[in-house]
Design a protein around this motif. Structure first.
Motif, mmCIF file in Angstrom:
data_model
loop_
_atom_site.group_PDB
_atom_site.id
_atom_site.type_symbol
_atom_site.label_atom_id
_atom_site.label_comp_id
_atom_site.label_asym_id
_atom_site.label_seq_id
_atom_site.Cartn_x
_atom_site.Cartn_y
_atom_site.Cartn_z
ATOM 1 N N ARG A 52 4.645 84.106 72.844
ATOM 2 C CA ARG A 52 4.440 85.488 72.385
ATOM 3 C C ARG A 52 3.948 86.413 73.499
ATOM 4 N NH1 ARG A 52 2.964 86.465 66.583
ATOM 5 N NH2 ARG A 52 3.848 84.679 65.481
ATOM 6 N N TYR A 53 3.055 85.924 74.344
ATOM 7 C CA TYR A 53 2.345 86.820 75.262
ATOM 8 C C TYR A 53 2.638 86.587 76.746
ATOM 9 C CZ TYR A 53 -0.113 87.670 70.949
ATOM 10 O OH TYR A 53 -0.392 87.983 69.648
ATOM 11 N N PHE A 54 2.755 85.338 77.162
ATOM 12 C CA PHE A 54 2.906 85.060 78.590
ATOM 13 C C PHE A 54 4.364 85.094 79.041
ATOM 14 C CE2 PHE A 54 3.241 81.740 82.011
ATOM 15 C CZ PHE A 54 2.712 82.525 83.021
ATOM 16 N N TYR A 55 5.221 84.353 78.392
ATOM 17 C CA TYR A 55 6.606 84.238 78.859
ATOM 18 C C TYR A 55 7.364 85.570 78.866
ATOM 19 C CZ TYR A 55 5.946 79.152 78.544
ATOM 20 O OH TYR A 55 5.497 77.863 78.680
ATOM 21 N N PRO A 56 7.207 86.452 77.870
ATOM 22 C CA PRO A 56 7.918 87.741 77.966
ATOM 23 C C PRO A 56 7.539 88.537 79.224
ATOM 24 C CG PRO A 56 7.211 87.376 75.720
ATOM 25 C CD PRO A 56 6.552 86.299 76.563
ATOM 26 N N GLU A 57 6.254 88.507 79.577
ATOM 27 C CA GLU A 57 5.825 89.222 80.785
ATOM 28 C C GLU A 57 6.291 88.505 82.048
ATOM 29 O OE1 GLU A 57 4.513 92.237 81.077
ATOM 30 O OE2 GLU A 57 4.591 92.435 78.905
ATOM 31 N N LEU A 58 6.314 87.182 82.008
ATOM 32 C CA LEU A 58 6.846 86.422 83.141
ATOM 33 C C LEU A 58 8.317 86.774 83.356
ATOM 34 C CD1 LEU A 58 6.586 84.259 85.344
ATOM 35 C CD2 LEU A 58 7.051 82.544 83.572
ATOM 36 N N LEU A 59 9.077 86.850 82.266
ATOM 37 C CA LEU A 59 10.493 87.235 82.386
ATOM 38 C C LEU A 59 10.642 88.620 83.006
ATOM 39 C CD1 LEU A 59 12.274 86.160 79.083
ATOM 40 C CD2 LEU A 59 12.846 85.447 81.404
ATOM 41 N N ARG A 60 9.766 89.524 82.638
ATOM 42 C CA ARG A 60 9.844 90.901 83.120
ATOM 43 C C ARG A 60 9.511 91.008 84.605
ATOM 44 N NH1 ARG A 60 6.554 95.419 83.444
ATOM 45 N NH2 ARG A 60 4.689 94.312 82.748
ATOM 46 N N LEU A 61 8.552 90.199 85.074
ATOM 47 C CA LEU A 61 8.049 90.371 86.437
ATOM 48 C C LEU A 61 8.428 89.269 87.411
ATOM 49 C CD1 LEU A 61 4.421 91.494 85.543
ATOM 50 C CD2 LEU A 61 6.304 92.946 86.317
ATOM 51 N N VAL A 71 13.626 83.053 87.304
ATOM 52 C CA VAL A 71 12.628 83.175 86.250
ATOM 53 C C VAL A 71 13.228 82.793 84.907
ATOM 54 C CG1 VAL A 71 12.987 85.644 85.797
ATOM 55 C CG2 VAL A 71 10.740 84.578 85.345
ATOM 56 N N GLU A 72 14.491 83.144 84.687
ATOM 57 C CA GLU A 72 15.137 82.789 83.418
ATOM 58 C C GLU A 72 15.205 81.275 83.250
ATOM 59 O OE1 GLU A 72 16.227 86.855 84.548
ATOM 60 O OE2 GLU A 72 16.502 84.967 85.632
ATOM 61 N N GLU A 73 15.534 80.580 84.343
ATOM 62 C CA GLU A 73 15.618 79.113 84.287
ATOM 63 C C GLU A 73 14.256 78.500 83.994
ATOM 64 O OE1 GLU A 73 14.879 75.210 85.897
ATOM 65 O OE2 GLU A 73 14.505 76.940 87.172
ATOM 66 N N GLU A 74 13.208 79.007 84.625
ATOM 67 C CA GLU A 74 11.889 78.420 84.407
ATOM 68 C C GLU A 74 11.380 78.675 82.992
ATOM 69 O OE1 GLU A 74 8.345 80.967 86.393
ATOM 70 O OE2 GLU A 74 9.976 80.575 87.773
ATOM 71 N N VAL A 75 11.634 79.865 82.442
ATOM 72 C CA VAL A 75 11.174 80.173 81.085
ATOM 73 C C VAL A 75 12.021 79.430 80.046
ATOM 74 C CG1 VAL A 75 10.836 82.001 79.373
ATOM 75 C CG2 VAL A 75 10.147 82.371 81.757
ATOM 76 N N GLU A 76 13.319 79.386 80.244
ATOM 77 C CA GLU A 76 14.181 78.637 79.324
ATOM 78 C C GLU A 76 13.737 77.176 79.260
ATOM 79 O OE1 GLU A 76 18.781 77.121 79.102
ATOM 80 O OE2 GLU A 76 18.430 79.141 79.884
ATOM 81 N N ASP A 77 13.441 76.606 80.404
ATOM 82 C CA ASP A 77 12.991 75.219 80.450
ATOM 83 C C ASP A 77 11.644 75.057 79.751
ATOM 84 O OD1 ASP A 77 13.465 72.478 81.433
ATOM 85 O OD2 ASP A 77 11.641 72.865 82.580
ATOM 86 N N ALA A 78 10.758 76.016 79.897
ATOM 87 C CA ALA A 78 9.442 75.936 79.250
ATOM 88 C C ALA A 78 9.577 75.969 77.728
ATOM 89 C CB ALA A 78 8.551 77.080 79.736
ATOM 90 N N VAL A 79 10.442 76.828 77.210
ATOM 91 C CA VAL A 79 10.665 76.902 75.762
ATOM 92 C C VAL A 79 11.283 75.595 75.275
ATOM 93 C CG1 VAL A 79 11.908 78.110 73.920
ATOM 94 C CG2 VAL A 79 10.785 79.422 75.749
ATOM 95 N N LYS A 80 12.219 75.055 76.033
ATOM 96 C CA LYS A 80 12.821 73.748 75.690
ATOM 97 C C LYS A 80 11.748 72.667 75.669
ATOM 98 C CE LYS A 80 15.190 71.322 78.768
ATOM 99 N NZ LYS A 80 14.408 70.170 78.980
#
Length: 173
Positions: A52-61, A71-80
């Protein structure tokens, strides 16, 4: 308060709680069950709060930290990874507390969570430290801690997310 420090401290607490389970008397299934319930709530509220709070901002910055390609690869992997942790948690819940199947599922949850934390520390947190202001890091920490505190007593309903869809829905337009 800094979101990267909050997440690191929560990772340390997750490691500590898994270690407590490993050292707990095996014949005290009531205590094992209570300790597991506490850890289960912590794991899920932590994962949901990050989403909710960290990954959206990580994607943005972010740009992709450590050994991540983007960044997309790292966040996608984290959600997985969160989904894999949830799956292991469901296996724990489907087993009799203290049984061999229960312990196997607890170990599976520990391995999935440990792998996720190591990758998140190496990639996501590094990326965020390099690109987010201290003010934003504080704002996100407050929001995340507030959310977790409100949900800690009762927990939340775990919901798997499609990682690719999650990225599409949360990527900056």
């Amino acid at each position: 308060m800094d979101i990267t420090d909050v997440i690191l401290r929560q990772h340390a607490e997750q490691r500590r709680m898994f270690a407590m389970l490993e050292q707990f008397p095996r014949d005290d299934t009531e205590g094992l069950g209570a300790l597991w319930t506490r850890l289960e709530i912590f794991l899920e509220t932590h994962a949901e709060a990050e989403e909710r709070y960290f990954y959206p901002e990580l994607l943005r910055l972010g740009t992709g930290g450590g050994d991540a390609d983007s960044v997309e690869e790292e966040v996608e992997d984290a959600v997985k990874d969160h989904n894999e942790i949830r799956e292991a948690i469901r296996k724990v819940g489907a087993s009799e507390t203290g049984s061999d199947a229960w312990w196997e599922a607890v170990v599976e949850a520990n391995v999935a969570n440990s792998d996720h934390m190591a990758e998140e520390e190496r990639q996501d947190l590094t990326d965020f430290r390099q690109h987010a202001s201290l003010e934003l890091r504080h704002e996100i920490a407050v929001a995340l801690v507030r959310y977790e505190a409100l949900k800690a007593a009762t927990g939340i309903t775990p919901v798997d997310k499609d990682p690719k869809r999650w990225i599409r829905e949360h990527s900056p337009k």
